[in-house]
Write a protein that holds these residues in place. Sequence first.
Motif, PDB file in Angstrom:
ATOM      1  N   LYS A   1      -7.333   0.589   7.082  1.00 38.35           N
ATOM      2  CA  LYS A   1      -7.594  -0.999   6.862  1.00 38.35           C
ATOM      3  C   LYS A   1      -9.073  -1.006   7.792  1.00 38.35           C
TER       4      LYS A   1
ATOM      5  N   ASN B   1       4.395   7.375  -4.310  1.00 37.11           N
ATOM      6  CA  ASN B   1       3.290   6.831  -3.304  1.00 37.11           C
ATOM      7  C   ASN B   1       2.645   8.031  -2.703  1.00 37.11           C
TER       8      ASN B   1
ATOM      9  N   GLU C   1      -2.134   3.500   8.398  1.00 41.59           N
ATOM     10  CA  GLU C   1      -2.507   2.431   7.698  1.00 41.59           C
ATOM     11  C   GLU C   1      -3.312   1.474   8.560  1.00 41.59           C
TER      12      GLU C   1
ATOM     13  N   SER D   1       0.835  -1.170   0.026  1.00 37.52           N
ATOM     14  CA  SER D   1      -0.044   0.129  -0.109  1.00 37.52           C
ATOM     15  C   SER D   1       0.801   1.311  -0.031  1.00 37.52           C
ATOM     16  N   GLU D   2       0.302   2.277  -0.448  1.00 34.84           N
ATOM     17  CA  GLU D   2       1.152   3.565  -0.222  1.00 34.84           C
ATOM     18  C   GLU D   2       1.466   3.959   0.734  1.00 34.84           C
TER      19      GLU D   2
END
Length: 422
Positions: free
Chosen positions: A411, A340, A407, A295-296
């Motif tokens: 999620k 990113n 993050e 992920s970025e």
Amino acid sequence: MFKIRQSFEQYRGLPREIYILFIGRIINCLGSFVGPLMTLILTQKFGMSSAESGSFIALQSCLQGIGLVIGGKMVDSFGRKKVIVVCQSLGAVLIILCGIIPISMLTAKMMIASSCLYSMAFTAYDALQADVTNTKNRKVSYSLLYMGINIGFAIGPIIGGFLYKNYISLVFIGDAVTTIISMVLVMVLIKEKTIYKSTIENEEENKMEERNELEDNVEGSVFKILMSRPILLVFCMIMFFRNFTYAEWPFALPLQLGKIYGSDGASMFALLGAVNGTIVIIGTPFLMKLTKKFSELMNICLGNFIYVISFFMFGCIGSMPLFIMAVSLMTFGEIIGAANSSAFISNNSPASHRGRLNSTLSIIIMSGGALSPMIIGNIIEKYGLMPGYTLAAASALLAVVLGIIAEKIAKNRMIIRNSATI
């Protein structure tokens, strides 16, 4: 040989507009003569002192920030291409006049006005490249554009340096001409669109896009959107601390090299700058291929962790081979974070507010780099280089921690969204 070919194959099949923007970026940055030579122009051609030139550049930065805000609003209200054409055309005309009229304070004022117009167009380019990409190809597309910028900047300042001594007028005119050429490419070859329109007539077109609901058009102010998407605010703080760290290498490293190598310090720093630029151009395809599946936010965390190591290294080393190693490591972190970060903002911004969000977030993020020399400069003066580098490494470590938190938020948001659709 296969791995090299495989790394570059990821750039096949991207939107046609990205290749046009890539060529435009190279051309534009090839002619970026005025920016890199700004300090020399102000001190040697205008006769300003170091303090006066610093105040001039600080004023320019403040006005560019205002230009970003105005440009962001214009981009969302009038469209991307209109802002690019109007602002860059006017900016280029002013720069051409700088090369025609005798050098005076009027020239300096026109340089400021031109840079503000260019900053207004900057947000339009950000929005345009987000419009022509989607969540699947955005990271790779942005890495190609990032590589194009560095290809241009690897050559442009060298040309500008040759012209500066005896052909200062060509520095201004050449800068403007390359800006106009890149602008014409965009104007003629790229069709503007607003993705994910909610109108019935665009329903079929929207089905063909790689749809991300976070990019759907919304109503309301930028403040309202930021409050509804706190992850963007967390991301801003991540990039603030990242930029705070990165700004130390062109500031503290020349001082350190000057203490070690004396009058040869400048040439040593130029060598490290060449190492940085070369690795960006060569290493971008390989690092993007290696990190493509992550992920970025995780990639940005990785880049920031590399910053922690490399900037702490700067404070502990004293030989050129180790400096080359540390700069190389730092450049890996720079590459991983660059594409990113832009992709993350685009993936989490509604198409209707891309201009305003990009300008608002850019001001917050860039302030980290603006504050760094002042704060770390005072620390270096009072306590030495090592405490300054330690603070820079600590700033990057804080960015890592914030990235891990962001993050987890992302999620959890994905889990909640998926549960709601079941």
